[in-house]
Design an enzyme around this catalytic site. Structure first.
Site, short mmCIF file in Angstrom:
data_model
loop_
_atom_site.label_atom_id
_atom_site.label_comp_id
_atom_site.label_asym_id
_atom_site.label_seq_id
_atom_site.Cartn_x
_atom_site.Cartn_y
_atom_site.Cartn_z
N GLN A 1 0.78 -1.29 -0.04
CA GLN A 1 -0.16 -0.69 0.15
C GLN A 1 0.90 0.76 -0.42
O GLN A 1 0.74 2.45 -0.15
CB GLN A 1 -0.96 0.05 1.04
CG GLN A 1 -2.35 0.79 1.23
CD GLN A 1 -2.38 1.46 2.53
OE1 GLN A 1 -3.26 2.41 2.20
NE2 GLN A 1 -3.26 0.11 3.32
N GLU B 1 1.03 -1.62 8.45
CA GLU B 1 0.26 -0.21 8.25
C GLU B 1 -0.11 -0.06 9.88
O GLU B 1 0.62 1.07 10.75
CB GLU B 1 -1.27 -0.20 8.22
CG GLU B 1 -2.20 0.63 8.62
CD GLU B 1 -1.27 1.94 8.44
OE1 GLU B 1 -2.06 2.12 7.48
OE2 GLU B 1 -1.97 3.34 8.59
N ASP C 1 0.40 4.07 5.99
CA ASP C 1 0.30 3.48 4.42
C ASP C 1 0.49 4.60 3.74
O ASP C 1 1.98 4.77 3.36
CB ASP C 1 -0.13 2.27 4.07
CG ASP C 1 0.90 0.84 4.49
OD1 ASP C 1 1.58 0.67 5.56
OD2 ASP C 1 -0.06 -0.25 4.48
N GLY D 1 -8.16 20.53 19.98
CA GLY D 1 -7.46 22.16 19.58
C GLY D 1 -7.82 22.96 20.36
O GLY D 1 -8.67 22.82 21.76
N GLY D 2 -8.18 24.43 20.65
CA GLY D 2 -8.97 25.87 21.22
C GLY D 2 -9.79 25.35 21.26
O GLY D 2 -10.29 26.20 22.22
N1 CAO Z 1 11.64 -10.32 -9.10
C1 CAO Z 1 12.58 -10.58 -8.22
N2 CAO Z 1 12.86 -10.60 -7.23
C2 CAO Z 1 11.80 -9.77 -6.68
C3 CAO Z 1 11.14 -8.65 -7.42
C4 CAO Z 1 11.19 -9.10 -8.66
N3 CAO Z 1 10.51 -7.95 -9.76
N4 CAO Z 1 10.24 -8.02 -6.83
C5 CAO Z 1 11.04 -7.94 -5.50
N5 CAO Z 1 11.55 -9.54 -5.38
C6 CAO Z 1 11.93 -9.19 -4.13
C7 CAO Z 1 13.10 -8.50 -3.07
O1 CAO Z 1 13.75 -9.05 -3.87
C8 CAO Z 1 12.69 -9.59 -2.02
O2 CAO Z 1 13.64 -10.51 -2.35
P1 CAO Z 1 14.72 -10.62 -0.63
O3 CAO Z 1 14.18 -11.05 0.94
O4 CAO Z 1 15.15 -12.09 -1.22
O5 CAO Z 1 16.06 -9.74 -0.89
C9 CAO Z 1 11.76 -10.02 -2.04
O6 CAO Z 1 11.28 -9.77 -3.54
C10 CAO Z 1 9.81 -8.78 -1.52
O7 CAO Z 1 11.00 -9.00 -0.17
P2 CAO Z 1 9.74 -7.86 1.14
O8 CAO Z 1 10.18 -7.96 2.43
O9 CAO Z 1 10.00 -6.38 1.14
O10 CAO Z 1 8.48 -8.98 0.79
P3 CAO Z 1 7.29 -9.38 1.93
O11 CAO Z 1 6.81 -9.56 1.72
O12 CAO Z 1 8.23 -9.90 3.14
O13 CAO Z 1 7.22 -8.11 3.10
C11 CAO Z 1 7.18 -5.24 3.69
C12 CAO Z 1 6.53 -7.24 3.02
C13 CAO Z 1 5.76 -4.89 3.37
C14 CAO Z 1 6.53 -6.39 5.34
C15 CAO Z 1 8.61 -5.70 3.32
O14 CAO Z 1 8.18 -5.41 2.36
C16 CAO Z 1 8.31 -4.01 4.62
O15 CAO Z 1 9.06 -3.80 5.51
N6 CAO Z 1 8.99 -2.57 3.04
C17 CAO Z 1 8.76 -1.00 3.85
C18 CAO Z 1 7.25 -0.69 5.21
C19 CAO Z 1 6.62 -0.71 3.90
O16 CAO Z 1 6.29 -0.61 2.97
N7 CAO Z 1 5.69 -1.56 4.36
C20 CAO Z 1 4.39 -1.07 3.64
C21 CAO Z 1 3.76 -2.58 3.48
S1 CAO Z 1 2.14 -1.89 3.18
O17 CAO Z 1 1.44 -2.34 4.64
#
Ligand code: CAO
Length: 414
Positions: free
Chosen positions: A16, A138, A167, A245-246
């Site tokens: 998001q 979020e 988010d 607020g106030g």
């Molecule tokens: N081709 C190949 N690999 C890809 C890719 C693509 N096109 N796009 C993404 N990937 C891979 C990434 O390289 C990563 O791999 P590694 O872990 O091996 O490095 C993986 O997919 C994505 O990992 P992620 O850790 O970002 O995904 P997740 O589902 O485990 O976690 C989230 C999701 C949101 C918790 C995490 O991305 C995060 O903390 N993001 C930052 C904060 C954020 O934006 N949070 C809000 C999310 S909305 O609620």
């Protein structure tokens, strides 16, 4: 012409926060190229699905006006294509967990050598510190940024809000960072790193609660419902529906509240309009009574005051209260349900609520661009299907030939 026409965004966002940011940029006219993993794509395409095998509303409502290209950025050929995309774009946006792009081989140092004009923008859960490696969603951000500890009632648990301040709130902050960096690049010719941590964005939105934390050291917070009888602890407490607020405010019941969970209205007892409010609710006696006719006199008995107001509002619908109090300059607003908002004609007319057609889902409602520019109107276009523009982008943006494209597809890189 649209405000951001000619700006090309390499959109590596998912879920998001990041998609909210790039969707806004797309509405302002940027060409947003969403890079997704072949076969699966953004995980939200399949989350909270209401219709089998169709992109979810979660995905479609956050990815309007974008183009989708599939690319495996962990595959060697995929990385070569990604590098070419970095060269062809103005901004790279991502919100993976910390270090994901570095693990793919694209550190900020390397990105700068590939394209020194590129703006590289990220959402992360936390800034530098003990939690910087943590994954964040979020409600984690709402809790760690001060939203939850200050939301809800004093005698209840910390509460998260329906507004996605962690988010979407961070996505909006990031969008400002990106356009600011684009503006600076006009003069410097250089790209830069833009980072917004969700904890920081939520704290920024909770700024007034840090204000109250400091006021607390000088005595009780007189506009809070804890005053005058309750106890204040060491930290800014939850203030229920107090205005913050106030000018004191509260949510009061309206006609039908027993059956309708949203038959309520928010009323602010602004000092300048107090006499009119007193007359409207049948308490003309307050106007000349020194126990009631000044904000200071009312402050220790706000609960009593709102009980009196509520005795009157319970005899009227929330819309009748609106009709009566607005001409008296009393700021107030009905508690509107999502159903009422979806059906509200003025929001349809302004383009804030829009009906969009989608090839596999049919028509659905979405929230359009809430930021209105007089010279850069936003038309809401449906979200792309997975990989819908892969050929178009790789051939027309990168100049790849049919053979190159087919070879990359054969290897599983796109
Ligand atoms: N081709 C190949 N690999 C890809 C890719 C693509 N096109 N796009 C993404 N990937 C891979 C990434 O390289 C990563 O791999 P590694 O872990 O091996 O490095 C993986 O997919 C994505 O990992 P992620 O850790 O970002 O995904 P997740 O589902 O485990 O976690 C989230 C999701 C949101 C918790 C995490 O991305 C995060 O903390 N993001 C930052 C904060 C954020 O934006 N949070 C809000 C999310 S909305 O609620």
């Amino acid at each position: 012409m649209k405000a951001l026409e000619g700006v090309r965004i390499l959109d590596m966002t998912h879920v998001q926060s990041g998609p909210t940011c790039t969707q806004l940029l797309a509405w302002f006219g940027a060409d947003v190229i969403k890079v997704e993993r072949p076969e699966t794509g953004d995980a939200t395409r399949g989350q909270l699905r209401d219709v089998p095998n169709v992109d979810s509303l979660y995905f479609t409502m956050l990815n309007h006006n974008k183009r989708s290209v599939t690319l495996n950025t962990k595959h060697e050929t995929g990385q070569e294509i990604f590098e070419r995309l970095i060269r062809a774009c103005d901004v790279l946006v991502e919100n993976f967990s910390p270090g994901a792009l570095d693990r793919m081989g694209f550190s900020w140092e390397r990105i700068q050598t590939i394209n020194p004009r590129l703006i590289y923008a990220s959402v992360k859960g936390f800034g530098p510190g003990p939690y910087e490696e943590c994954k964040v969603y979020e409600n984690v951000a709402q809790c760690t940024g001060g939203g939850a500890s200050t939301t809800g009632f004093d005698d209840g648990p910390p509460t998260v809000t329906g507004a996605q301040i962690g988010d979407s709130g961070t996505g909006v902050h990031l969008a400002l960072g990106i356009v600011t960096a684009l503006f600076q690049r006009e003069r410097s010719g250089k790209g830069q790193r833009v980072i917004c941590a969700m904890q920081d964005a939520v704290l920024n939105l909770c700024r007034v609660k840090l204000r109250d934390q400091q006021r607390l050291t000088h005595g009780p917070l007189k506009e809070y419902p804890q005053y005058p009888d309750g106890r204040f602890g060491e930290a800014t407490p939850r203030s229920g529906n107090a205005s913050g607020g106030g000018q004191p405010g509260w949510i009061v019941k309206c006609l039908g509240w027993e059956d309708d969970p949203n038959a309520y209205i928010y009323i602010i007892t602004q000092a300048a309009a107090f006499d009119g409010l007193a007359r409207a609710i049948g308490r003309d006696d307050w106007i000349d009574d020194p126990d009631w006719n000044s904000p200071k006199a009312r402050l220790p008995k706000l609960d009593q005051m709102f009980n009196e107001i509520e005795r009157w509002t319970k005899t009227k619908t929330k819309f009748e209260v609106m009709e009566i109090l607005n001409p008296l300059n009393v700021p107030c607003g009905p508690v509107l349900s999502m159903k009422e908002l979806a059906e509200e004609p003025s929001l349809r007319a302004s383009g804030t609520v829009v009906e969009v057609d989608h090839p596999t889902r049919g028509s659905y409602l979405t929230v359009g661009n809430p930021i209105k520019l007089s010279d850069s109107p936003s038309e809401v276009e449906r979200a792309p299907l997975l990989g819908e523009h892969t050929r178009d982008i790789l051939q027309n943006v990168l100049g790849m030939t049919d053979q190159e494209l087919e070879a990359a597809q054969g290897e599983g890189a796109v």
